[in-house]
Design an enzyme around this catalytic site. Sequence first.
Site, short mmCIF file in Angstrom:
data_model
loop_
_atom_site.label_atom_id
_atom_site.label_comp_id
_atom_site.label_asym_id
_atom_site.label_seq_id
_atom_site.Cartn_x
_atom_site.Cartn_y
_atom_site.Cartn_z
N ASP A 128 0.92 -0.83 -0.45
CA ASP A 128 -0.29 0.13 0.14
C ASP A 128 0.79 1.58 -0.37
O ASP A 128 1.37 1.26 1.23
CB ASP A 128 -0.97 0.01 0.84
CG ASP A 128 -1.83 -0.87 1.47
OD1 ASP A 128 -2.05 -2.09 0.64
OD2 ASP A 128 -3.06 -0.62 2.19
N LYS A 174 -7.21 3.13 -3.35
CA LYS A 174 -7.41 3.35 -1.75
C LYS A 174 -7.33 4.42 -1.83
O LYS A 174 -6.87 5.97 -1.43
CB LYS A 174 -6.41 3.00 -1.27
CG LYS A 174 -6.14 2.58 -0.09
CD LYS A 174 -5.10 1.71 0.91
CE LYS A 174 -5.19 1.90 2.49
NZ LYS A 174 -4.36 1.01 3.08
N LYS A 202 -10.17 0.47 -3.10
CA LYS A 202 -10.12 -0.22 -1.60
C LYS A 202 -10.55 0.87 -1.09
O LYS A 202 -9.61 2.03 -0.12
CB LYS A 202 -8.83 -0.17 -0.95
CG LYS A 202 -8.48 -1.15 0.38
CD LYS A 202 -7.64 -1.57 0.64
CE LYS A 202 -7.08 -1.19 2.65
NZ LYS A 202 -5.82 -1.71 2.90
#
Lengths: 318, 308
Positions: free
Chosen positions: A149, A218, A254
């Site tokens: 991430d 995300k 996400k």
Amino acid sequence: MTIPLAGVATSNAALRNLLHGLPGVDRVGADQRAAMLGTRSIKTTAKAEGIDLAIRMVDLTTLEGADTPGKVRAMCAKAARPDPGDPSVPKVAAVCVYPDLVARAVSALGGSGVKVASVATAFPSGRSSPEVKVAETAFAVAAGADEIDMVIDRGAFLTGDYLKVFEEIAAVKEACARPGDGRDAHLKVILETGELATYDNVRRASWLAMLAGGDFVKTSTGKVQPAATLPVTLIMLEAVRDFLAATGRKVGVKPAGGIRTTKDALKMLVLVNETVGDGWLDPGWFRLGASSLLNDLLMQRQKLATGRYAGPDYFTLD
Amino acid sequence: MSRAEPARLAVRKTYKLYIGGAFPRSESGRSYAVTSSRGEFLANASKASRKDARDAVSAARKAFAGWSGATAHNRGQILYRVAEMLEGRRAQFAAELTEAGTRRAGAVVDAAVDRLVWYAGWSDKIGAVAGTANPVAGPYFNVSSPEPTGVVAVIAPDEPLLGLVSVIAPVIVTGNTCVVVASERAPLPSITLAEVLATSDLPGGVVNILTGSAGELAPWLAGHMDVNAVDLTGVTDRSLAVACEEAAAENLKRVLRPAALSFSRGGKGSGEGKGESGAGGTDWFADPGTGRLTAFLETKTVWHPLGP
């Protein structure tokens, strides 16, 4: 929508032409649509299935300065078996930790099938040199992370230096590769929408991340408010839908940060189904980044199973 | 009265619930008509649903750490403050109670104020009465002290003010927080009492008041795994009391049985009743004793090694 994608990554001007050529977001319309979809009532068997799906989508996260190996081990045990008293509860999708704790998480999870995600690139601010960011990514990948991430350089994005953001994402994507066995780490690109100021920027940043090779977009780090709001998630879902149509490549989404209750999670699932269809209703394409959400999902699950309200005393804290 | 001033439109109060220090309507949107003892329409009261009960339990749980952590002195002072605020609304309560069919309403309000002051005094004394220094056979200093049990669900008796105050005060003065289901027949004074509580330094969530059907709400509260005790004082239906006790057994809640339905003594209440429509026959004017205080306490015993 026809979007000329060839050669966009050669200059800032080309990227700006592309990103600023995207249709603008109708802020009022997006807020209204997200709010309208949030009023759907999901009950009984549909709710039970939604809860189990949401549990399977959770990226169980601990990103505190005070994280210890013991806490990570406990969280991994919970990820593999969220409710030790009920084997029918599915395992979560992944755990998400800082890079130095990846090796601990990998060994704690063993062959449970729960993936290990690691934040990287000077999380959460992203304020470091490109070399440090790539090195941190390589460190996490070497430690066994299945997913990375990364945060984008919001400063560069907001000043219009899109090429710098693009090249950083591309470089981190390269560092995610495992040339030997082909199991490259998946790259999730955190846009930190709470710092992007406008919905138009959210759409542009999503496209930029996808063009640069991100496997997931995300919303947030969880360290900035507002985090994963419904309208922002809606805009990102629209972006991945349009990107699939334009390029044929499917990207996941996400939302992370601020999703605390089962109701929040179910609203997200409704949003996914209504925006991109059930092709994304799968842990491979949609994740929920959260820490306290899992306990609420488990309490709601127990409420459905037993018919009485559950209490937090009967679930582990982390 | 208002006929004399035709120009003015009456501004009537909306009776809502009291949850977490706020006055929300029922999540369900339901309400029911409340009538006076003579059958005249008084107002619509919110009819709380099980989700309102769940929200109230969450609010009570959230408030528990702060309230149980406050000093006994502080809790006593706040209860005394509640009594002061109640005294200031004496006329309003007397009027509401009269409409609800309570006789000698002024005396009832006085008794309710006195009851609050009486329990306020117990805040820093109950530990001395319910706790002990235990003589043990060993080199230890051994102390037992009472601690609050947690979130208490209270089914209030059908005695709109005095009965309500008499069940709330002993629960909260020791540091518990509570969710109260008010009298279904006469719920209006309970919401006026909530206004008193909201303006008397009592942290939001310590007392949460629901109006509606006890028969509908009590089983949910008794079965709720995050409730630590239930006070069934206001339950008049024997089968409901049994069902609640059974549900409460799941996580070993403390249960205070309704006096009128006492299983061991075959259903005789503890007092005569003074005709205040007190179902269950409890005399709310009588000296309550410490029974209600100790019903919702846990005893903690500490073994401390004695120094040489």
